[in-house]
Design a protein around this motif. Structure first.
Motif, PDB file in Angstrom:
ATOM      1  N   ASP A   1      37.198  37.568  15.253  1.00 21.49           N
ATOM      2  CA  ASP A   1      37.459  38.801  14.524  1.00 21.49           C
ATOM      3  C   ASP A   1      36.423  39.895  14.784  1.00 21.49           C
ATOM      4  O   ASP A   1      36.687  41.061  14.561  1.00 21.49           O
ATOM      5  CB  ASP A   1      37.510  38.530  13.020  1.00 21.49           C
ATOM      6  CG  ASP A   1      38.699  37.678  12.631  1.00 21.49           C
ATOM      7  OD1 ASP A   1      38.640  37.077  11.559  1.00 21.49           O
ATOM      8  OD2 ASP A   1      39.677  37.627  13.409  1.00 21.49           O
ATOM      9  N   TYR A   2      35.248  39.536  15.212  1.00 24.45           N
ATOM     10  CA  TYR A   2      34.189  40.512  15.456  1.00 24.45           C
ATOM     11  C   TYR A   2      33.393  40.115  16.704  1.00 24.45           C
ATOM     12  O   TYR A   2      33.400  38.955  17.106  1.00 24.45           O
ATOM     13  CB  TYR A   2      33.258  40.637  14.238  1.00 24.45           C
ATOM     14  CG  TYR A   2      32.574  39.352  13.829  1.00 24.45           C
ATOM     15  CD1 TYR A   2      31.339  39.004  14.364  1.00 24.45           C
ATOM     16  CD2 TYR A   2      33.149  38.492  12.900  1.00 24.45           C
ATOM     17  CE1 TYR A   2      30.706  37.837  14.011  1.00 24.45           C
ATOM     18  CE2 TYR A   2      32.527  37.329  12.537  1.00 24.45           C
ATOM     19  CZ  TYR A   2      31.306  36.998  13.097  1.00 24.45           C
ATOM     20  OH  TYR A   2      30.676  35.837  12.723  1.00 24.45           O
TER      21      TYR A   2
ATOM     22  N   ARG B   1      37.294  32.780  13.023  1.00 25.33           N
ATOM     23  CA  ARG B   1      36.452  33.821  12.416  1.00 25.33           C
ATOM     24  C   ARG B   1      35.599  34.536  13.454  1.00 25.33           C
ATOM     25  O   ARG B   1      35.374  35.722  13.355  1.00 25.33           O
ATOM     26  CB  ARG B   1      35.538  33.225  11.338  1.00 25.33           C
ATOM     27  CG  ARG B   1      36.269  32.893  10.075  1.00 25.33           C
ATOM     28  CD  ARG B   1      35.343  32.646   8.940  1.00 25.33           C
ATOM     29  NE  ARG B   1      34.263  31.748   9.296  1.00 25.33           N
ATOM     30  CZ  ARG B   1      33.235  31.492   8.510  1.00 25.33           C
ATOM     31  NH1 ARG B   1      33.148  32.040   7.328  1.00 25.33           N
ATOM     32  NH2 ARG B   1      32.285  30.676   8.878  1.00 25.33           N
TER      33      ARG B   1
END
Length: 155
Positions: free
Chosen positions: A9-10, A6
């Motif tokens: 992703d950013y 996760r």
């Protein structure tokens, strides 16, 4: 998906902002659920007209702010949308309600106290001092057998 997956992703720079946004969204959801759980008619009957206006304005402002956030999450510029004018309109009404509330809290004129202030301001010390001096001279010339008469109080 793992925790490591996760974060890829950013960018890490916005992690704090996303966490804050998530917690803010959760608290808004909690408050809206609490507000929506009460029947609106019963709630409005318990409030006076000024509080009813505050509740309506708060509800409208909250919904429009949520729509503003929705537009931002969709990649649209909310400043180019009509939501900006709506939020400004609601803010003007909120300011009017604040002015009314401030007027209620403002100091009231105590007419009795004002009359006493005016009466004290119109006091003429020279006239009273000359009366006292004349009375003291008169008292020294009279004998102690004659009681002095009292003057009635002026109100």
């Amino acid at each position: 998906m793992t925790e490591d997956g996760r974060t890829e992703d950013y960018p890490h720079e916005i992690d704090e902002q996303l966490t804050g946004f998530d917690s803010s969204g959760s608290s808004v959801k909690t408050m809206l659920e609490k507000l929506m759980s009460m029947p609106r008619n019963e709630l409005m009957q318990k409030l006076d007209p000024l509080d009813q206006a505050k509740l309506d304005l708060m509800s409208a402002y909250t919904l429009n702010s949520l729509f503003w956030m929705y537009l931002v999450t969709q990649g649209m510029n909310p400043r180019d949308h009509g939501i900006k004018q709506e939020l400004e309109r609601i803010r003007t009404y909120m300011n009017r309600v604040k002015e009314i509330t401030d007027k209620k809290k403002s100091a009231r004129l105590d007419k009795g106290a004002a009359a006493r202030f005016v009466r004290s301001a119109l006091y003429e010390p020279d006239e009273k001092d000359s009366r006292k001096k004349g009375a003291s001279k008169k008292a020294t010339h009279t004998t102690s057998d004659n009681p002095q008469t009292k003057r009635p109080k002026l109100s």
